[in-house]
Write an enzyme that holds these catalytic residues in place. Structure first.
Site, PDB file in Angstrom:
ATOM      1  N   ASN A   1       8.580  14.709  68.559  1.00 13.62           N
ATOM      2  CA  ASN A   1       8.794  15.405  67.287  1.00 13.62           C
ATOM      3  C   ASN A   1      10.122  16.151  67.380  1.00 13.62           C
ATOM      4  OD1 ASN A   1       8.745  16.971  65.001  1.00 13.62           O
ATOM      5  ND2 ASN A   1       6.971  18.210  65.607  1.00 13.62           N
TER       6      ASN A   1
ATOM      7  N   LYS B   1      11.617  17.799  65.139  1.00 11.60           N
ATOM      8  CA  LYS B   1      11.691  18.996  64.284  1.00 11.60           C
ATOM      9  C   LYS B   1      13.052  18.990  63.552  1.00 11.60           C
ATOM     10  CE  LYS B   1       8.369  21.136  67.292  1.00 11.60           C
ATOM     11  NZ  LYS B   1       7.824  22.338  67.923  1.00 11.60           N
TER      12      LYS B   1
ATOM     13  N   HIS C   1       1.314  19.956  60.962  1.00 14.07           N
ATOM     14  CA  HIS C   1       1.868  20.610  62.153  1.00 14.07           C
ATOM     15  C   HIS C   1       1.747  22.124  61.972  1.00 14.07           C
ATOM     16  CE1 HIS C   1       4.655  22.010  65.188  1.00 14.07           C
ATOM     17  NE2 HIS C   1       4.509  20.841  65.774  1.00 14.07           N
TER      18      HIS C   1
ATOM     19  N   GLU D   1       3.707  24.457  62.520  1.00 20.33           N
ATOM     20  CA  GLU D   1       4.884  25.094  61.898  1.00 20.33           C
ATOM     21  C   GLU D   1       4.829  24.940  60.384  1.00 20.33           C
ATOM     22  OE1 GLU D   1       7.747  23.063  64.319  1.00 20.33           O
ATOM     23  OE2 GLU D   1       7.096  24.235  66.042  1.00 20.33           O
TER      24      GLU D   1
ATOM     25  N   GLU E   1      -2.622  20.793  69.431  1.00 13.97           N
ATOM     26  CA  GLU E   1      -1.493  21.598  69.885  1.00 13.97           C
ATOM     27  C   GLU E   1      -1.851  23.080  69.768  1.00 13.97           C
ATOM     28  OE1 GLU E   1       2.479  19.237  69.359  1.00 13.97           O
ATOM     29  OE2 GLU E   1       2.035  20.292  67.514  1.00 13.97           O
TER      30      GLU E   1
ATOM     31  N   GLY F   1       6.667  25.390  72.302  1.00 10.92           N
ATOM     32  CA  GLY F   1       8.016  25.933  72.461  1.00 10.92           C
ATOM     33  C   GLY F   1       8.065  27.208  73.288  1.00 10.92           C
TER      34      GLY F   1
ATOM     35  N   SER G   1       4.728  22.328  74.998  1.00 12.75           N
ATOM     36  CA  SER G   1       5.521  22.457  76.233  1.00 12.75           C
ATOM     37  C   SER G   1       5.275  21.329  77.233  1.00 12.75           C
ATOM     38  CB  SER G   1       5.283  23.823  76.880  1.00 12.75           C
ATOM     39  OG  SER G   1       5.709  24.858  76.004  1.00 12.75           O
TER      40      SER G   1
HETATM   41  P1  13P Z   1       7.311  21.671  72.390  1.00 11.66           P
HETATM   42  O1  13P Z   1       7.061  20.418  73.176  1.00 11.66           O
HETATM   43  O2  13P Z   1       8.762  21.986  72.209  1.00 11.66           O
HETATM   44  O3  13P Z   1       6.507  22.821  72.935  1.00 11.66           O
HETATM   45  O4  13P Z   1       6.768  21.405  70.905  1.00 11.66           O
HETATM   46  C1  13P Z   1       5.492  20.911  70.743  1.00 11.66           C
HETATM   47  C2  13P Z   1       5.311  20.491  69.338  1.00 11.66           C
HETATM   48  O5  13P Z   1       5.206  21.302  68.449  1.00 11.66           O
HETATM   49  C3  13P Z   1       5.327  19.050  69.041  1.00 11.66           C
HETATM   50  O6  13P Z   1       4.928  18.793  67.742  1.00 11.66           O
END
Ligand code: 13P
Length: 253
Positions: free
Chosen positions: A11, A13, A96, A98, A168, A174, A214
């Site tokens: 992803n 982002k 997601h 976010e 997740e 992150g 992560s």
């Molecule tokens: P990270 O791997 O950067 O922690 O992000 C995870 C994520 O949100 C994937 O959709």
């Protein structure tokens, strides 16, 4: 490793420019393992989809990070499932954390998007996961179970295998702080049990459920070794070709 074919989903982002995106696809296309061994999918900003889908190889697919829950309408700035389909996009991330946090997505909208994606032959990756407060309160199972139940409302048994789930935990995204592989596996097992109660054990056993938060080349193996984890949804570590390829490679071992 279990019998379900793993998926390594990157992803991106809101990262990369067009040239960076193209460079990644050129490099990864030629090195990614066979899709029969591992399904490799990169979720890019929607503006890149048209260029990247044209260049995706047999073993590397490109998906969207979001779409609207309706077919069409006066929704400035949004993208629909028929639009994605018309460009040959076959995967979409829905819900997601976010998007739930910053764009007010709810379990109901996630459910509508998942149904819409299935109707247009796009595989939704349905994201669920708890906040740190919920984890510390000890109510993760109830919370995630509710997310799953609401996300799958009205989805017929015959369509469940057209979906993928990503678990997740928000506190692991992150932050460099992962759930332990055992913690992730326990919650994913609970998700499978929830699907078994909504549908049946046979169906639940075949659905692919990914872990995200992560994940890096250095820790992915510990997650993939777990009984119920079928791959990973990866943010930061999916941005560089070498790192993404190392993740995919781990899923072939
Ligand atoms: P990270 O791997 O950067 O922690 O992000 C995870 C994520 O949100 C994937 O959709």
């Amino acid at each position: 490793m279990n019998k379900r074919r793993p998926i390594i989903a990157g992803n991106w982002k809101m990262f990369k420019t067009k040239d960076e995106a193209l460079e990644f696809i050129y490099q990864v296309n030629v090195q990614v393992p066979d899709k029969e061994t591992v399904e490799s999918v990169i979720f890019t900003p929607s503006i890149f989809l048209r260029d990247l889908v044209k260049r995706e190889g047999e073993n590397l697919r490109v998906g969207a990070q979001n779409m609207h829950e309706l077919e069409e309408g006066a929704y400035t700035g949004e993208i629909s499932a028929p639009m994605l389909k018309s460009y040959g996009v076959k995967y979409v991330i829905v819900g997601h954390s976010e998007r739930r946090e910053y764009f007010n997505e709810t379990d109901q909208s996630v459910n509508k998007k998942a149904i819409q994606a299935i109707q247009h032959e796009i595989t939704p990756i349905i994201c669920v996961g708890e906040s740190l407060t919920i984890r510390e309160e000890g109510t993760t199972d109830e919370y995630v179970q509710k997310q799953i139940t609401k996300s799958y409302a009205g989805i017929a048994r015959a369509d469940v295998l057209k979906t993928v789930i990503a678990y997740e935990p928000i506190w692991a995204i992150g932050t460099g702080r992962t759930a332990t592989p055992e913690q992730a596996n326990d919650t994913i097992k609970m998700i499978r049990k929830t699907l078994a109660s909504l549908y049946d054990v046979f169906t639940a056993d075949q659905v692919r459920i990914l872990y995200g938060g992560s994940v890096k080349p250095s820790n992915i193996a510990s997650f993939l070794q777990q009984s119920d984890i079928d791959g990973a949804l990866v943010g930061g570590a999916s941005l560089e070709p070498a790192s993404y390829l190392a993740l995919v490679q781990a899923a072939t071992e």
